[in-house]
Scaffold this motif. Structure first.
Motif, mmCIF file in Angstrom:
data_model
loop_
_atom_site.group_PDB
_atom_site.id
_atom_site.type_symbol
_atom_site.label_atom_id
_atom_site.label_comp_id
_atom_site.label_asym_id
_atom_site.label_seq_id
_atom_site.Cartn_x
_atom_site.Cartn_y
_atom_site.Cartn_z
ATOM 1 N N LEU A 48 0.602 -2.020 -2.910
ATOM 2 C CA LEU A 48 1.012 -2.032 -1.508
ATOM 3 C C LEU A 48 -0.149 -1.694 -0.591
ATOM 4 O O LEU A 48 -0.355 -2.366 0.430
ATOM 5 N N SER A 49 -0.918 -0.664 -0.915
ATOM 6 C CA SER A 49 -2.028 -0.273 -0.039
ATOM 7 C C SER A 49 -3.050 -1.400 0.086
ATOM 8 O O SER A 49 -3.645 -1.594 1.158
ATOM 9 N N SER A 50 -3.253 -2.173 -0.979
ATOM 10 C CA SER A 50 -4.217 -3.272 -0.913
ATOM 11 C C SER A 50 -3.744 -4.374 0.024
ATOM 12 O O SER A 50 -4.547 -5.125 0.579
ATOM 13 N N ARG A 51 -2.452 -4.503 0.196
ATOM 14 C CA ARG A 51 -1.900 -5.475 1.145
ATOM 15 C C ARG A 51 -1.998 -4.964 2.578
ATOM 16 O O ARG A 51 -2.165 -5.737 3.519
ATOM 17 N N PHE A 52 -1.874 -3.644 2.715
ATOM 18 C CA PHE A 52 -1.782 -3.037 4.041
ATOM 19 C C PHE A 52 -3.131 -2.791 4.702
ATOM 20 O O PHE A 52 -3.311 -3.062 5.897
ATOM 21 N N LEU A 53 -4.097 -2.269 3.960
ATOM 22 C CA LEU A 53 -5.359 -1.819 4.551
ATOM 23 C C LEU A 53 -6.124 -2.903 5.294
ATOM 24 O O LEU A 53 -6.777 -2.595 6.307
ATOM 25 N N PRO A 54 -6.105 -4.185 4.869
ATOM 26 C CA PRO A 54 -6.805 -5.203 5.650
ATOM 27 C C PRO A 54 -6.257 -5.386 7.061
ATOM 28 O O PRO A 54 -6.922 -5.995 7.905
ATOM 29 N N SER A 55 -5.059 -4.853 7.339
ATOM 30 C CA SER A 55 -4.501 -4.938 8.693
ATOM 31 C C SER A 55 -5.164 -3.956 9.652
ATOM 32 O O SER A 55 -4.970 -4.053 10.866
ATOM 33 N N LEU A 56 -5.930 -3.000 9.115
ATOM 34 C CA LEU A 56 -6.589 -1.990 9.937
ATOM 35 C C LEU A 56 -8.064 -2.323 10.120
ATOM 36 O O LEU A 56 -8.648 -3.059 9.332
ATOM 37 N N SER A 57 -8.659 -1.759 11.142
ATOM 38 C CA SER A 57 -10.093 -1.942 11.355
ATOM 39 C C SER A 57 -10.860 -1.277 10.220
ATOM 40 O O SER A 57 -10.436 -0.225 9.719
ATOM 41 N N PRO A 58 -11.997 -1.839 9.806
ATOM 42 C CA PRO A 58 -12.784 -1.217 8.730
ATOM 43 C C PRO A 58 -13.344 0.132 9.167
ATOM 44 O O PRO A 58 -13.558 0.382 10.351
ATOM 45 N N LEU A 59 -13.594 0.980 8.192
ATOM 46 C CA LEU A 59 -14.103 2.323 8.481
ATOM 47 C C LEU A 59 -15.620 2.372 8.628
ATOM 48 O O LEU A 59 -16.171 3.406 8.986
ATOM 49 N N SER A 60 -16.296 1.320 8.301
ATOM 50 C CA SER A 60 -17.755 1.243 8.423
ATOM 51 C C SER A 60 -18.457 2.363 7.664
ATOM 52 O O SER A 60 -19.362 3.029 8.192
ATOM 53 N N GLY A 61 -18.028 2.599 6.435
ATOM 54 C CA GLY A 61 -18.705 3.557 5.583
ATOM 55 C C GLY A 61 -18.247 4.990 5.711
ATOM 56 O O GLY A 61 -18.664 5.848 4.930
ATOM 57 N N GLU A 62 -17.405 5.303 6.693
ATOM 58 C CA GLU A 62 -16.920 6.675 6.849
ATOM 59 C C GLU A 62 -15.911 6.999 5.751
ATOM 60 O O GLU A 62 -15.092 6.167 5.382
ATOM 61 N N GLU A 120 10.666 4.881 -0.878
ATOM 62 C CA GLU A 120 9.886 6.005 -0.341
ATOM 63 C C GLU A 120 9.524 5.660 1.100
ATOM 64 O O GLU A 120 8.869 4.662 1.369
ATOM 65 N N GLU A 121 9.976 6.487 2.020
ATOM 66 C CA GLU A 121 9.998 6.120 3.441
ATOM 67 C C GLU A 121 8.648 5.772 4.032
ATOM 68 O O GLU A 121 8.539 4.834 4.834
ATOM 69 N N SER A 122 7.598 6.491 3.671
ATOM 70 C CA SER A 122 6.305 6.244 4.313
ATOM 71 C C SER A 122 5.801 4.825 4.059
ATOM 72 O O SER A 122 5.040 4.277 4.860
ATOM 73 N N ARG A 123 6.229 4.208 2.952
ATOM 74 C CA ARG A 123 5.780 2.861 2.634
ATOM 75 C C ARG A 123 6.237 1.830 3.668
ATOM 76 O O ARG A 123 5.647 0.763 3.798
ATOM 77 N N ARG A 124 7.281 2.163 4.403
ATOM 78 C CA ARG A 124 7.813 1.225 5.398
ATOM 79 C C ARG A 124 6.858 1.035 6.571
ATOM 80 O O ARG A 124 7.001 0.108 7.362
ATOM 81 N N LEU A 125 5.872 1.928 6.670
ATOM 82 C CA LEU A 125 4.829 1.734 7.665
ATOM 83 C C LEU A 125 4.130 0.395 7.453
ATOM 84 O O LEU A 125 3.677 -0.246 8.413
ATOM 85 N N ALA A 126 4.042 -0.057 6.208
ATOM 86 C CA ALA A 126 3.381 -1.319 5.886
ATOM 87 C C ALA A 126 4.150 -2.527 6.395
ATOM 88 O O ALA A 126 3.620 -3.640 6.393
ATOM 89 N N LEU A 127 5.392 -2.341 6.824
ATOM 90 C CA LEU A 127 6.206 -3.447 7.318
ATOM 91 C C LEU A 127 5.933 -3.761 8.790
ATOM 92 O O LEU A 127 6.351 -4.798 9.290
ATOM 93 N N LEU A 128 5.254 -2.861 9.474
ATOM 94 C CA LEU A 128 5.014 -3.054 10.899
ATOM 95 C C LEU A 128 4.092 -4.240 11.155
ATOM 96 O O LEU A 128 3.220 -4.553 10.349
ATOM 97 N N ASP A 129 4.274 -4.863 12.311
ATOM 98 C CA ASP A 129 3.383 -5.930 12.738
ATOM 99 C C ASP A 129 2.050 -5.344 13.166
ATOM 100 O O ASP A 129 1.929 -4.139 13.438
ATOM 101 N N ARG A 130 1.024 -6.188 13.219
ATOM 102 C CA ARG A 130 -0.327 -5.717 13.546
ATOM 103 C C ARG A 130 -0.403 -5.077 14.932
ATOM 104 O O ARG A 130 -1.148 -4.118 15.141
ATOM 105 N N GLU A 131 0.345 -5.604 15.879
ATOM 106 C CA GLU A 131 0.310 -5.045 17.234
ATOM 107 C C GLU A 131 0.799 -3.597 17.235
ATOM 108 O O GLU A 131 0.189 -2.714 17.854
ATOM 109 N N SER A 132 1.902 -3.345 16.533
ATOM 110 C CA SER A 132 2.439 -1.990 16.470
ATOM 111 C C SER A 132 1.503 -1.059 15.704
ATOM 112 O O SER A 132 1.320 0.106 16.081
ATOM 113 N N LEU A 133 0.905 -1.569 14.625
ATOM 114 C CA LEU A 133 -0.052 -0.757 13.875
ATOM 115 C C LEU A 133 -1.248 -0.375 14.734
ATOM 116 O O LEU A 133 -1.712 0.766 14.714
#
Length: 226
Positions: free
Chosen positions: A178-192, A78-91
């Motif tokens: 997969l999402s549990s592996r990916f989400l820590p690569s993003l900044s936290p939402l701070s409750g939003e 499923e193509e959208s999952r490949r977003l998780a393959l990106l490096d942190r800089e690209s994300l």
């Protein structure tokens, strides 16, 4: 395990396969050490079928200590999952760009000097110029999905928050493993909280985000996507 996807990837998309190997190696998968990743990469070409056999028949447990291994995540059919393959800089770049693109038309209408100075300091000169010249014409109807959200938040902060949300919303389509592996690569939402979008809206968001990724952020990733 999607055999057709693996067969096609091994035969026609070496860059996608290498990205999958890297992702599983850096996640510390017990079944794919750095040494194993090197061995797998060497099996391209005429020996690709050997690699496919290894992937589909590998054990899910490590008998040496009896503990369950981490098999990694391999189902990127499923193509959208490949977003998780990106490096942190690209994300990070995609988060920034998508947030600015969402609000580019609003950015272009900021005229008061004090507001403009704060905005340019908040998003940076490159992002400000992008908003004025290309960002207004990208993402299209996807803007409506974020219209009216957080109206009291300063515009630069809104760009950062909503850009982060775009990637998190796409990740909501994925399996939890997969999402549990990916989400820590993003900044936290701070409750939003994320906006509530339907499946069709999430797919629309993904298609728009993919165009932004491959046109503006990382064109070199194009061979990894359909």
């Amino acid at each position: 395990m999607n055999r057709a996807f693996f067969a096609d990837t091994l035969a026609t998309r070496p860059l996608l396969w290498e990205a999958m190997i890297r992702a599983n190696s850096r996640k510390g998968s017990a079944s794919l050490s750095a040494r194993k990743a090197d061995e797998c990469s060497a099996l391209f070409g005429s020996r690709a079928s050997t690699l496919l056999t290894w992937l589909t028949e590998r054990p899910d447990r490590v008998p040496a200590n009896g503990s369950e291994s981490d098999p990694g995540f391999w189902d990127y059919a499923e193509e959208s999952r490949r977003l998780a393959l990106l490096d942190r800089e690209s994300l990070g770049a995609l988060c920034r760009l998508s947030g600015v693109a969402l609000h580019a038309r609003e950015i272009a209408h900021v005229l008061r000097r004090d507001e403009l100075l704060a905005l340019r300091a908040g998003i940076g000169e490159d992002m400000y110029r992008y908003a004025l010249y290309r960002g207004q014409y990208q993402l299209g109807g996807v803007r409506r999905l974020f219209a009216g959200l957080h109206p009291m938040m300063p515009l630069a902060e809104r760009c950062a928050l909503h850009g982060n949300m775009t990637l998190r919303l796409v990740a909501s389509l994925w399996p939890e493993e997969l999402s549990s592996r990916f989400l820590p690569s993003l900044s936290p939402l701070s409750g939003e909280e994320l906006p509530a979008l339907g499946g069709a809206e999430l797919r629309e968001l993904w298609i728009a985000l993919k165009k932004l990724l491959l046109r503006e952020v990382a064109p070199s990733w194009a061979p990894c996507f359909d």
